[in-house]
Write an enzyme that holds these catalytic residues in place. Structure first.
Site, PDB file in Angstrom:
ATOM      1  N   SER A  38      46.791  22.512  42.794  1.00 16.09           N
ATOM      2  CA  SER A  38      46.846  23.878  43.322  1.00 16.09           C
ATOM      3  C   SER A  38      48.262  24.432  43.321  1.00 16.09           C
ATOM      4  CB  SER A  38      46.279  23.918  44.750  1.00 16.09           C
ATOM      5  OG  SER A  38      46.969  22.998  45.567  1.00 16.09           O
ATOM      6  N   ASN A 125      45.876  18.279  55.627  1.00 18.92           N
ATOM      7  CA  ASN A 125      44.822  19.162  56.141  1.00 18.92           C
ATOM      8  C   ASN A 125      45.335  20.073  57.260  1.00 18.92           C
ATOM      9  OD1 ASN A 125      43.366  17.721  54.340  1.00 18.92           O
ATOM     10  ND2 ASN A 125      42.126  16.613  55.835  1.00 18.92           N
ATOM     11  N   THR A 171      30.053  68.631  52.702  1.00 20.36           N
ATOM     12  CA  THR A 171      29.034  67.604  52.905  1.00 20.36           C
ATOM     13  C   THR A 171      28.227  67.588  51.614  1.00 20.36           C
ATOM     14  OG1 THR A 171      27.403  69.107  53.862  1.00 20.36           O
ATOM     15  CG2 THR A 171      28.900  68.063  55.402  1.00 20.36           C
ATOM     16  N   HIS A 172      27.836  66.416  51.192  1.00 19.08           N
ATOM     17  CA  HIS A 172      27.140  66.266  49.895  1.00 19.08           C
ATOM     18  C   HIS A 172      27.966  66.815  48.743  1.00 19.08           C
ATOM     19  CE1 HIS A 172      23.559  65.574  52.432  1.00 19.08           C
ATOM     20  NE2 HIS A 172      24.013  66.596  53.129  1.00 19.08           N
ATOM     21  N   SER A 293      47.671  61.102  27.842  1.00 17.40           N
ATOM     22  CA  SER A 293      46.711  60.488  26.927  1.00 17.40           C
ATOM     23  C   SER A 293      47.410  60.221  25.614  1.00 17.40           C
ATOM     24  CB  SER A 293      45.539  61.437  26.720  1.00 17.40           C
ATOM     25  OG  SER A 293      44.867  61.124  25.515  1.00 17.40           O
ATOM     26  N   LYS A 299      46.398  66.228  28.379  1.00 20.78           N
ATOM     27  CA  LYS A 299      45.903  65.465  29.525  1.00 20.78           C
ATOM     28  C   LYS A 299      47.007  65.057  30.499  1.00 20.78           C
ATOM     29  CE  LYS A 299      42.279  64.089  30.192  1.00 20.78           C
ATOM     30  NZ  LYS A 299      41.568  62.941  29.583  1.00 20.78           N
ATOM     31  N   ASN A 301      46.497  62.453  33.601  1.00 17.68           N
ATOM     32  CA  ASN A 301      45.432  61.640  34.200  1.00 17.68           C
ATOM     33  C   ASN A 301      45.858  61.035  35.541  1.00 17.68           C
ATOM     34  OD1 ASN A 301      43.775  62.101  31.969  1.00 17.68           O
ATOM     35  ND2 ASN A 301      44.647  60.348  30.867  1.00 17.68           N
ATOM     36  N   GLU A 306      42.960  56.346  40.511  1.00 13.15           N
ATOM     37  CA  GLU A 306      41.828  55.648  39.881  1.00 13.15           C
ATOM     38  C   GLU A 306      41.976  54.136  40.008  1.00 13.15           C
ATOM     39  OE1 GLU A 306      40.301  58.375  36.225  1.00 13.15           O
ATOM     40  OE2 GLU A 306      42.355  57.713  36.095  1.00 13.15           O
ATOM     41  N   TYR A 333      37.695  19.061  56.859  1.00 14.81           N
ATOM     42  CA  TYR A 333      38.283  19.533  55.606  1.00 14.81           C
ATOM     43  C   TYR A 333      37.418  19.105  54.420  1.00 14.81           C
ATOM     44  CZ  TYR A 333      41.337  20.397  51.707  1.00 14.81           C
ATOM     45  OH  TYR A 333      41.829  20.864  50.504  1.00 14.81           O
ATOM     46  N   GLN A 338      40.472  24.510  49.152  1.00 14.32           N
ATOM     47  CA  GLN A 338      41.597  24.861  48.277  1.00 14.32           C
ATOM     48  C   GLN A 338      41.341  26.193  47.554  1.00 14.32           C
ATOM     49  OE1 GLN A 338      44.024  21.800  46.333  1.00 14.32           O
ATOM     50  NE2 GLN A 338      43.145  22.528  44.418  1.00 14.32           N
ATOM     51  N   LYS A 341      42.774  30.115  48.727  1.00 15.42           N
ATOM     52  CA  LYS A 341      44.091  30.754  48.614  1.00 15.42           C
ATOM     53  C   LYS A 341      44.155  31.903  47.625  1.00 15.42           C
ATOM     54  CE  LYS A 341      45.934  26.491  49.921  1.00 15.42           C
ATOM     55  NZ  LYS A 341      44.516  26.093  49.904  1.00 15.42           N
TER      56      LYS A 341
HETATM   57  N1  ARG Z   1      45.962  21.535  48.229  1.00 13.94           N
HETATM   58  C1  ARG Z   1      45.094  21.325  49.336  1.00 13.94           C
HETATM   59  C2  ARG Z   1      44.449  22.660  49.741  1.00 13.94           C
HETATM   60  O1  ARG Z   1      44.908  23.634  49.303  1.00 13.94           O
HETATM   61  C3  ARG Z   1      45.849  20.781  50.504  1.00 13.94           C
HETATM   62  C4  ARG Z   1      45.031  19.917  51.400  1.00 13.94           C
HETATM   63  C5  ARG Z   1      44.559  18.750  50.655  1.00 13.94           C
HETATM   64  N2  ARG Z   1      43.973  17.799  51.497  1.00 13.94           N
HETATM   65  C6  ARG Z   1      43.223  16.796  50.997  1.00 13.94           C
HETATM   66  N3  ARG Z   1      42.758  15.965  51.829  1.00 13.94           N
HETATM   67  N4  ARG Z   1      42.986  16.692  49.730  1.00 13.94           N
HETATM   68  O2  ARG Z   1      43.493  22.708  50.468  1.00 13.94           O
END
Ligand code: ARG
Length: 476
Positions: A38, A125, A171-172, A293, A299, A301, A306, A333, A338, A341
């Site tokens: 990760s 964790n 409205t509408h 454009s 144009k 835009n 948007e 956990y 993971q 994120k």
């Molecule tokens: N890279 C892991 C995550 O983002 C960190 C925690 C990993 N813990 C484990 N027991 N593998 O969640």
């Protein structure tokens, strides 16, 4: 195929050996190592990770769990690692899976065996949960709330500069009743105020510390979790170790708040898009905030509104992705977490950009009061006022509504606007009309009459502007 499974693995075959190799006879498969890693996205947490480690090491020393000299070496070593990262001199390694192991590995390379004591009474964790919560707090405080404030100020600036500008309220998407442009813009200030409140409310629950819950069950070491919580700016330690490492509610709450902010921004963006069309012509975007454009020379835009409208979809997607990761996940956990994120990062980055873009675009926009006014004049927007007029003269409202319906039908057929009618013409439809109807059908009179609390009468709008400004002033 370039990004497909055939992509060469970033991690060599011997990856993973150093951290948990004791239990394993074979090295991690190279493909697995790449999928497992990760660090490509969680390296963004390096600051929070280092802050958490420093607080943890200091607490371990204070509690007599590790020698003070080692804690000092860890602290200085982590500062040096942070400096390396910020100078662009740090080599991130997918072998080391994530930000946590990259930082710890580098620390130990710098300071030797003392670095190996940092992970006492800790797990990745509780570490990742701590880092992510700190990241959420920082982004709320440093990016999201200030950008909401900035956009609210930008809206108030336009509202104040156009106190007398009227446009049709819809409205509408049909012209309905005239409103002040300031009133219309203040509606968005209110939405953003609720958004701000949601962020600050979510912040309260994010501000609890998982640190010291270790892998899932707590730890036999005599930790002071309150100490690390306070050192990191949390209000208190989380109460349950299983919950602390398994919970991502705070991320969901932030994504949900982001989704609603995007909903509001998308509604405004849509209005900017239609208002800048030749059909409406209510605004002209500044040249710096529009694009041309490649084929049609005439144009201009509205790409930025948007894009704001379009990016709303990805933030909704981030929220749903996160909820789906959590659904049915057993305690505590699981590696699924993971996957939290990228969704969270994307939602926060996107909403921050869209708040910023909208705030920046407003000052360079030209507000065409003449066009807005013309749309009012051509749009029978005071028809309700005529019905109200008759009702005030004693005609039952339902009957008054019918009379005015016929009156408007006649005007459409004759291509006439309500303010152009003579008293005689009004009287063809009802005897209850007197000379004062000629004033009552003006846009000014219509707006001025809407004096109910929260209404568009200039006096009410002036109050609302003053209240919003006072609120902003309190924020410094
Ligand atoms: N890279 C892991 C995550 O983002 C960190 C925690 C990993 N813990 C484990 N027991 N593998 O969640």
């Amino acid at each position: 195929m370039a990004d497909g499974p055939e992509k060469p693995a970033a991690a060599p075959a011997e990856s993973g050996q150093s951290t948990w190799g004791g239990r394993f006879a074979e090295p991690t498969d190279a493909f697995v190592a790449r999928l497992n890693a990760s660090v490509g996205f969680d390296r963004r947490l390096y600051r929070e990770d280092i802050a958490g480690s420093k607080a943890h090491a200091a607490m371990l020393a204070k509690q007599g769990i590790i020698p003070p000299d080692d804690a000092a070496a860890i602290r200085d070593g982590l500062d040096a690692v942070q400096a390396e990262i910020e100078a662009g001199q740090f080599t991130w390694s997918a072998d080391l899976e994530d930000v946590h192991m990259n930082v710890e590995h580098r620390l130990t390379a710098r300071i030797g065996p003392a670095g190996g004591r940092l992970h006492t009474a800790r797990s990745r964790n509780d570490q990742v949960a701590t880092d992510l919560r700190l990241w959420v707090l920082r982004r709320i405080d440093d990016d999201l709330v200030p950008r909401i404030d900035r956009l609210q100020r930008a809206l108030l600036d336009v509202a104040e500069a156009h106190r007398d500008t009227v446009l049709p309220g819809y409205t509408h998407l049909q012209r309905a009743q005239p409103v002040l442009l300031a009133h219309h813009l203040l509606a968005y200030v209110e939405m953003l105020e609720r958004d701000r409140g949601r962020l600050l409310d979510a912040r309260k629950r994010a501000a609890e510390s998982p640190l010291g819950c270790a892998a899932l069950a707590g730890t036999p070491f005599p930790l002071d979790r309150g100490l690390t919580a306070r050192a990191l700016g949390f209000t208190r330690p989380m109460a349950n170790s299983l919950d602390a490492v398994g919970d991502r509610d705070f991320a969901v709450e932030l994504c949900a708040a982001a989704a609603l902010i995007m909903t509001h921004l998308s509604r405004f963006a849509e209005e900017l898009v239609i208002w800048s069309s030749q059909e409406f012509g209510f605004i002209e975007l500044g040249d710096a905030f529009a694009t041309g454009s490649s084929i049609m020379p005439q144009k201009k835009n509205p790409d930025i509104p948007e894009l704001v409208r379009g990016k709303t979809g990805r933030v909704f997607g981030d929220l749903v992705a996160l909820l789906t990761v959590l659904k049915g996940l057993p305690l505590a956990y699981n590696k699924d977490l993971q996957e939290d994120k990228e969704a969270l990062f994307d939602a926060v980055d996107t909403v921050a950009d869209c708040l910023e873009a909208t705030a920046r675009l407003l000052p360079s926009t030209t507000w065409r009061a003449d066009r807005m006014r013309a749309a009012c004049d051509a749009g029978f927007v005071t028809a309700t006022d005529v019905a109200d007029y008759l009702a005030a003269k004693g005609v039952p409202f339902r009957e008054a509504h019918h009379v005015v319906g016929r009156l408007v039908g006649w005007c459409i057929a004759e291509q006439r606007a309500l303010p152009s009618l003579s008293l005689d013409e009004f009287r063809r439809f009802s005897d209850a009309f007197d000379d004062d109807i000629r004033r009552a059908v003006t846009v000014e009179a219509s707006v001025a009459a809407r004096t109910s609390e929260g209404g568009t009468a200039p006096a009410r709008v002036a109050e609302a502007l003053a209240a919003a400004r006072a609120r902003m002033a309190d924020r410094g």
